[in-house]
Motif scaffolding. Structure first.
Motif, PDB file in Angstrom:
ATOM      1  N   GLN A  72     -95.181 -72.324-107.190  1.00 58.36           N
ATOM      2  CA  GLN A  72     -95.582 -73.640-106.716  1.00 58.36           C
ATOM      3  C   GLN A  72     -94.393 -74.593-106.806  1.00 58.36           C
ATOM      4  OE1 GLN A  72     -99.370 -73.617-109.394  1.00 58.36           O
ATOM      5  NE2 GLN A  72     -99.862 -74.986-107.699  1.00 58.36           N
ATOM      6  N   THR A  73     -94.300 -75.484-105.844  1.00 60.06           N
ATOM      7  CA  THR A  73     -93.210 -76.455-105.802  1.00 60.06           C
ATOM      8  C   THR A  73     -93.777 -77.864-105.817  1.00 60.06           C
ATOM      9  OG1 THR A  73     -91.820 -74.923-104.530  1.00 60.06           O
ATOM     10  CG2 THR A  73     -91.198 -77.233-104.507  1.00 60.06           C
ATOM     11  N   PHE A  74     -93.132 -78.738-106.582  1.00 59.64           N
ATOM     12  CA  PHE A  74     -93.594 -80.113-106.736  1.00 59.64           C
ATOM     13  C   PHE A  74     -92.421 -81.055-106.489  1.00 59.64           C
ATOM     14  CE2 PHE A  74     -95.932 -77.339-109.628  1.00 59.64           C
ATOM     15  CZ  PHE A  74     -97.235 -77.540-109.201  1.00 59.64           C
ATOM     16  N   SER A  75     -92.676 -82.114-105.732  1.00 59.40           N
ATOM     17  CA  SER A  75     -91.633 -83.086-105.398  1.00 59.40           C
ATOM     18  C   SER A  75     -92.060 -84.464-105.882  1.00 59.40           C
ATOM     19  CB  SER A  75     -91.382 -83.109-103.886  1.00 59.40           C
ATOM     20  OG  SER A  75     -90.972 -81.827-103.425  1.00 59.40           O
ATOM     21  N   PRO A  76     -91.781 -84.799-107.138  1.00 64.21           N
ATOM     22  CA  PRO A  76     -92.276 -86.065-107.705  1.00 64.21           C
ATOM     23  C   PRO A  76     -91.595 -87.312-107.178  1.00 64.21           C
ATOM     24  CG  PRO A  76     -90.962 -84.852-109.319  1.00 64.21           C
ATOM     25  CD  PRO A  76     -91.159 -83.936-108.139  1.00 64.21           C
ATOM     26  N   GLY A  77     -90.256 -87.276-107.016  1.00 66.90           N
ATOM     27  CA  GLY A  77     -89.542 -88.462-106.570  1.00 66.90           C
ATOM     28  C   GLY A  77     -89.709 -89.629-107.535  1.00 66.90           C
ATOM     29  N   GLU A  78     -89.401 -90.829-107.063  1.00 65.43           N
ATOM     30  CA  GLU A  78     -89.481 -92.011-107.915  1.00 65.43           C
ATOM     31  C   GLU A  78     -90.917 -92.401-108.248  1.00 65.43           C
ATOM     32  OE1 GLU A  78     -87.284 -95.243-106.337  1.00 65.43           O
ATOM     33  OE2 GLU A  78     -85.345 -94.216-106.414  1.00 65.43           O
ATOM     34  N   ARG A  79     -91.862 -92.072-107.370  1.00 66.03           N
ATOM     35  CA  ARG A  79     -93.265 -92.426-107.632  1.00 66.03           C
ATOM     36  C   ARG A  79     -93.896 -91.484-108.645  1.00 66.03           C
ATOM     37  NH1 ARG A  79     -96.659 -92.701-102.395  1.00 66.03           N
ATOM     38  NH2 ARG A  79     -98.209 -93.375-103.951  1.00 66.03           N
ATOM     39  N   GLY A  80     -93.354 -90.289-108.768  1.00 66.59           N
ATOM     40  CA  GLY A  80     -93.832 -89.358-109.765  1.00 66.59           C
ATOM     41  C   GLY A  80     -95.032 -88.539-109.339  1.00 66.59           C
ATOM     42  N   LEU A  81     -95.333 -87.524-110.134  1.00 65.85           N
ATOM     43  CA  LEU A  81     -96.506 -86.685-109.948  1.00 65.85           C
ATOM     44  C   LEU A  81     -97.174 -86.472-111.294  1.00 65.85           C
ATOM     45  CD1 LEU A  81     -95.376 -83.833-107.500  1.00 65.85           C
ATOM     46  CD2 LEU A  81     -96.980 -85.693-107.007  1.00 65.85           C
ATOM     47  N   ALA A  82     -98.500 -86.434-111.285  1.00 62.98           N
ATOM     48  CA  ALA A  82     -99.272 -86.098-112.483  1.00 62.98           C
ATOM     49  C   ALA A  82     -99.624 -84.619-112.407  1.00 62.98           C
ATOM     50  CB  ALA A  82    -100.538 -86.945-112.551  1.00 62.98           C
ATOM     51  N   LEU A  83     -99.199 -83.853-113.404  1.00 61.59           N
ATOM     52  CA  LEU A  83     -99.441 -82.414-113.414  1.00 61.59           C
ATOM     53  C   LEU A  83    -100.129 -82.017-114.718  1.00 61.59           C
ATOM     54  CD1 LEU A  83     -96.023 -81.117-111.992  1.00 61.59           C
ATOM     55  CD2 LEU A  83     -98.135 -81.595-110.737  1.00 61.59           C
ATOM     56  N   TYR A  84    -101.281 -81.394-114.584  1.00 62.99           N
ATOM     57  CA  TYR A  84    -102.072 -80.959-115.735  1.00 62.99           C
ATOM     58  C   TYR A  84    -101.817 -79.467-115.943  1.00 62.99           C
ATOM     59  CZ  TYR A  84    -106.298 -79.934-118.517  1.00 62.99           C
ATOM     60  OH  TYR A  84    -107.177 -79.516-119.487  1.00 62.99           O
ATOM     61  N   PHE A  85    -101.095 -79.144-117.013  1.00 66.30           N
ATOM     62  CA  PHE A  85    -100.755 -77.759-117.333  1.00 66.30           C
ATOM     63  C   PHE A  85    -101.841 -77.169-118.232  1.00 66.30           C
ATOM     64  CE2 PHE A  85     -96.830 -79.462-115.930  1.00 66.30           C
ATOM     65  CZ  PHE A  85     -95.919 -78.440-115.697  1.00 66.30           C
ATOM     66  N   GLY A  86    -102.455 -76.084-117.800  1.00 69.34           N
ATOM     67  CA  GLY A  86    -103.390 -75.391-118.667  1.00 69.34           C
ATOM     68  C   GLY A  86    -102.652 -74.634-119.756  1.00 69.34           C
ATOM     69  N   PRO A  87    -103.367 -74.127-120.774  1.00 74.90           N
ATOM     70  CA  PRO A  87    -102.718 -73.350-121.834  1.00 74.90           C
ATOM     71  C   PRO A  87    -102.025 -72.114-121.261  1.00 74.90           C
ATOM     72  CG  PRO A  87    -104.982 -73.911-122.418  1.00 74.90           C
ATOM     73  CD  PRO A  87    -104.814 -74.256-120.966  1.00 74.90           C
ATOM     74  N   CYS A  88    -100.999 -71.677-121.951  1.00 72.67           N
ATOM     75  CA  CYS A  88    -100.217 -70.518-121.497  1.00 72.67           C
ATOM     76  C   CYS A  88    -100.526 -69.283-122.343  1.00 72.67           C
ATOM     77  CB  CYS A  88     -98.722 -70.814-121.596  1.00 72.67           C
ATOM     78  SG  CYS A  88     -98.141 -72.132-120.507  1.00 72.67           S
ATOM     79  N   THR A  89    -100.618 -68.151-121.678  1.00 68.12           N
ATOM     80  CA  THR A  89    -100.696 -66.875-122.389  1.00 68.12           C
ATOM     81  C   THR A  89     -99.348 -66.159-122.372  1.00 68.12           C
ATOM     82  OG1 THR A  89    -101.442 -65.733-120.388  1.00 68.12           O
ATOM     83  CG2 THR A  89    -103.144 -66.578-121.871  1.00 68.12           C
ATOM     84  N   LYS A  90     -98.403 -66.717-121.623  1.00 69.88           N
ATOM     85  CA  LYS A  90     -97.024 -66.241-121.587  1.00 69.88           C
ATOM     86  C   LYS A  90     -96.169 -67.406-121.123  1.00 69.88           C
ATOM     87  CE  LYS A  90     -97.721 -64.468-116.911  1.00 69.88           C
ATOM     88  NZ  LYS A  90     -97.672 -63.284-116.024  1.00 69.88           N
ATOM     89  N   MET A  91     -94.878 -67.284-121.308  1.00 73.73           N
ATOM     90  CA  MET A  91     -94.015 -68.383-120.880  1.00 73.73           C
ATOM     91  C   MET A  91     -94.139 -68.604-119.377  1.00 73.73           C
ATOM     92  SD  MET A  91     -89.905 -69.017-121.388  1.00 73.73           S
ATOM     93  CE  MET A  91     -89.403 -67.984-120.000  1.00 73.73           C
ATOM     94  N   MET A  92     -94.358 -69.853-118.994  1.00 74.00           N
ATOM     95  CA  MET A  92     -94.404 -70.213-117.585  1.00 74.00           C
ATOM     96  C   MET A  92     -92.996 -70.580-117.142  1.00 74.00           C
ATOM     97  SD  MET A  92     -96.473 -73.320-115.673  1.00 74.00           S
ATOM     98  CE  MET A  92     -98.096 -72.615-115.982  1.00 74.00           C
TER      99      MET A  92
END
Length: 319
Positions: A72-92
């Motif tokens: 997945q690719t995210f382009s926050p820029g100056e306005r930003g993005l809110a990203l909710y990361f779920g728990p990890c079972t391995k390194m993301m």
């Protein structure tokens, strides 16, 4: 690569992070802000590993992540993005394609159960592209980066107080905080004894932890041991605790197998590589661990942080 929110004595970037105010503590364990500047055209290929959900308000350059749903690719820029990361079972695996600024909200176990989200298990190794409080893709203006790290973090905390007041989620069960304490302080302990000491059946504990952590108690403790070991290798753990962390494993080959399985690396590669994004995550977790070991009453010295690199507005006694 430079940071305005703190660094190790060797110059590796860290987040300025602390415990939240008492009102938020039932739902949030740590708050942090991170500002990292990279030379033009440089990227960071690294990763993150969270045991509980993490809300990140990201500003700046493009990011990419290898999640359970693929790249997945995210382009926050100056306005930003809110990203909710779920728990990890391995390194993301994550790549930051340039300079970035981040507000990090580490939720407590069970801290998101009242927010009308998918089940914790459904969010494992995933990123949901919104703020869990209002479902907005763009962060509230209170999260916009400021030059003063302390003021930036306080503004974020104030907005979180407003969000939680509006959401009015139930306080997480005390058992969840007690199990978190076990994972942070003694992840080699007996799960059966932990259940017995609290007057509940092991099957009840399994069910409660599975619902609010998304994984079994056994895996949660295995993961906690690996994250402590990773922090020690990245030099963001208490030096005096490293021998005990190593004794949780049968031998060096056991350490290697676990790090390969959970972090897709070896102790040697982890120790020699820069790993800036993973180090930031591990340092926040170890700060929480130090807080728990000290009884959760105050911020305590974190010797892995360079006192001369702390944000200028931050009182030196906070770190």
């Amino acid at each position: 690569m430079t940071s305005t929110t703190g660094s190790t004595p060797g110059g590796m970037p860290l987040a300025y992070n602390r415990a939240p105010c008492d009102t938020l503590k039932p739902w949030i364990t740590r708050l942090g802000v991170t500002s990292v500047n990279l030379p033009e055209g440089k990227t960071i290929e690294c990763g993150t590993f969270g045991e509980q959900p993490i809300l990140r308000m990201i500003f700046g350059s493009q990011w990419s992540a290898h999640t359970a749903e693929g790249l997945q690719t995210f382009s926050p820029g100056e306005r930003g993005l809110a990203l909710y990361f779920g728990p990890c079972t391995k390194m993301m695996r994550l790549t930051a394609h340039g300079s970035f600024k981040v507000v990090t909200v580490n939720f407590a176990p069970g801290g998101t159960l009242g927010l009308d989200l998918p089940s914790v298990e459904e969010t494992i190794d995933r990123i949901l592209p919104f703020d869990p409080f209002d479902r907005a893709a763009r962060p509230h203006e209170a999260y916009i980066p400021r030059d003063d790290a302390k003021a930036w973090l306080e503004a974020a905390e104030t907005q979180l107080l407003t969000s939680f007041s509006a959401a009015s989620p139930k306080r997480p069960h005390d058992l969840l905080a007690e199990f978190e304490r076990l994972c942070l302080t003694d992840p080699g302990a007996s799960i059966a004894e932990f259940a017995h000491d609290r007057g509940i059946a092991r099957r009840t504990l399994e069910r409660v932890i599975r619902k609010s952590w998304g994984v079994t108690p056994h895996f949660a403790m295995r993961r906690a041991r690996a994250l402590d070991m990773a922090a020690a290798l990245l030099e963001v753990a208490l030096e005096e605790d490293e021998p005990e962390m190593r004794l949780r494993y049968f031998d060096q080959s056991h350490v290697t197998r676990e790090l390969r399985s959970l972090l897709d690396t070896t102790p040697g590669r982890l120790q020699k590589g820069s790993r800036p994004l993973l180090r930031i995550t591990m340092e926040i977790r170890q700060s929480r661990r130090v807080e728990i070991l000290a009884g959760g009453t105050s911020e305590n010295p974190r010797p892995w942080r360079d006192p001369n690199a702390e944000p200028r507005s931050v009182n030196r006694t906070e770190n």
